[in-house]
Design an enzyme around this catalytic site. Structure first.
Site, PDB file in Angstrom:
ATOM      1  CG  ASP A  19       2.208  -1.942   2.790  1.00 33.18           C
ATOM      2  OD1 ASP A  19       2.428  -1.859   3.877  1.00 33.18           O
ATOM      3  OD2 ASP A  19       2.230  -0.925   2.177  1.00 33.18           O
ATOM      4  CB  SER A  20      -1.274   0.670   4.314  1.00 37.22           C
ATOM      5  OG  SER A  20      -0.152   1.505   4.160  1.00 37.22           O
ATOM      6  CB  CYS A  82       1.545  -3.573   5.926  1.00 42.55           C
ATOM      7  SG  CYS A  82       1.711  -1.853   7.136  1.00 42.55           S
ATOM      8  CD  GLU A 160       0.863   5.051  -0.369  1.00 44.12           C
ATOM      9  OE1 GLU A 160      -0.164   4.712  -1.772  1.00 44.12           O
ATOM     10  OE2 GLU A 160       1.303   2.966  -0.203  1.00 44.12           O
ATOM     11  CB  CYS A 192       7.257   2.011   8.502  1.00 52.58           C
ATOM     12  SG  CYS A 192       5.857   2.904   7.142  1.00 52.58           S
ATOM     13  CG  HIS A 194       5.075   2.487   2.549  1.00 51.85           C
ATOM     14  ND1 HIS A 194       4.189   2.306   3.831  1.00 51.85           N
ATOM     15  CD2 HIS A 194       4.569   3.339   1.765  1.00 51.85           C
ATOM     16  CE1 HIS A 194       3.074   1.793   2.901  1.00 51.85           C
ATOM     17  NE2 HIS A 194       3.109   2.865   2.152  1.00 51.85           N
TER      18      HIS A 194
HETATM   19  N1  DGL Z   1       3.985   0.113   5.807  1.00 49.05           N
HETATM   20  C1  DGL Z   1       2.700  -0.050   6.561  1.00 49.05           C
HETATM   21  C2  DGL Z   1       3.924   0.229   7.720  1.00 49.05           C
HETATM   22  O1  DGL Z   1       4.767  -0.741   7.516  1.00 49.05           O
HETATM   23  C3  DGL Z   1       3.242   1.851   6.809  1.00 49.05           C
HETATM   24  C4  DGL Z   1       1.625   2.184   7.647  1.00 49.05           C
HETATM   25  C5  DGL Z   1       0.594   3.291   7.350  1.00 49.05           C
HETATM   26  O2  DGL Z   1       0.212   2.720   6.518  1.00 49.05           O
HETATM   27  O3  DGL Z   1       0.685   4.204   8.013  1.00 49.05           O
HETATM   28  O4  DGL Z   1       3.989  -0.092   8.868  1.00 49.05           O
END
Ligand code: DGL
Length: 271
Positions: A19-20, A82, A160, A192, A194
């Site tokens: 993931d990011s 993600c 984050e 998302c 997150h």
């Molecule tokens: N967890 C990522 C998603 O599902 C976050 C994206 C981001 O880093 O902006 O899109």
């Protein structure tokens, strides 16, 4: 795609997840609960978060970097945990790498099928909402429905940095949810990985009749199905090895994964 030798020898290799940043741990939790024998390797690319405002080209090159690291670490399958990376890069990854990929997309379809008010809300990143994959899914399943799309600007950094319980978070969420509440939505899609960490705050703001949907459980079920179909399920009878790597700092991972601390490891890695 690959030889039977690949599948035969890969069974006891880990499931790779990226993931990011820390958000995809919400998906890892579902995978771990459904597939408790599987080893996992999770990459949190927090150094490059958020992905949501980057160009498709940038998101693709970050996804390639993460994929190659997970392959180098022995992954038998890769879960792109993600939405932004899935909607912008999974087609490319599937074409260019010889192992199965599972992606996560906003759960528009179940919301569109179930809504009674014909109004659904979706909270996601700009990169997801503007992707052609999302537009296609939305046109396919929600063309008779009013979809109120809102970019959750600033929410990824909040998760984050573990600022979930700050009063400012509630105020920001209020701003995003207000137009949806006014439109009388009965389903809110979290697009998302997150955002599931914000559900307690979101629930404080939404009317009780609004149901929140995220795709974590569906991704875990799909991962299990693909492993089964490819004869890739782990056949060891021992405790799984679940490793988490971050390229920034591990304090938020430590906090989000606290209930699992005795069964996992979290460390710093350059990638
Ligand atoms: N967890 C990522 C998603 O599902 C976050 C994206 C981001 O880093 O902006 O899109």
């Amino acid at each position: 795609m690959t030889s039977s030798f690949y599948f035969y020898t890969m069974n006891n290799q880990p499931i790779g997840i990226f993931d990011s940043g820390v958000g995809g741990t919400s998906i890892w939790k579902e995978i771990h609960s459904l597939l408790p024998n599987e080893d996992t390797i999770y990459l949190a690319d927090s150094k490059n978060a958020p992905y949501g405002h980057k160009s498709q080209k940038e998101i693709q090159s970050l996804s390639i970097k993460n994929t190659e690291k997970l392959i180098a670490l022995g992954s038998k399958i890769i879960v792109v945990a993600c939405n932004t990376a899935t909607t912008n890069a999974i087609d490319f990854l599937r074409k260019n790498y010889d192992l199965p990929f599972i992606g996560i997309e906003p759960a528009i379809k179940p919301a569109a099928l179930k809504t009674k008010t014909k109004q659904i809300g979706i909270l996601a990143t700009k990169g997801t909402l503007q992707s052609s994959l999302f537009t296609k899914t939305s046109e396919l399943y929600a063309n008779q429905i009013n979809v109120i799309e809102v970019i959750g600007e600033g929410l990824v950094p909040i998760v984050e940095n573990n600022l979930i319980n700050n009063p400012e978070t509630l105020m920001l969420l209020q701003k995003f949810l207000d137009p949806m509440i006014k439109a009388n939505i009965d389903y809110l899609v979290l697009g998302c990985s997150h955002y599931p960490y914000l559900i307690p705050q979101i629930k404080k703001l939404l009317p009780e009749n609004v149901e929140i949907i995220d795709s974590g459980r569906a991704v875990a079920r799909q991962t299990k199905a693909v492993l089964e179909n490819n004869n890739l399920l782990n056949n060891k009878n021992q405790k799984p090895n679940c490793q988490f790597f971050t390229n920034l700092n591990s304090s938020t991972l430590n906090s989000l994964l606290k209930p699992y601390e005795s069964e996992i490891s979290i460390s710093y890695l350059t990638f």
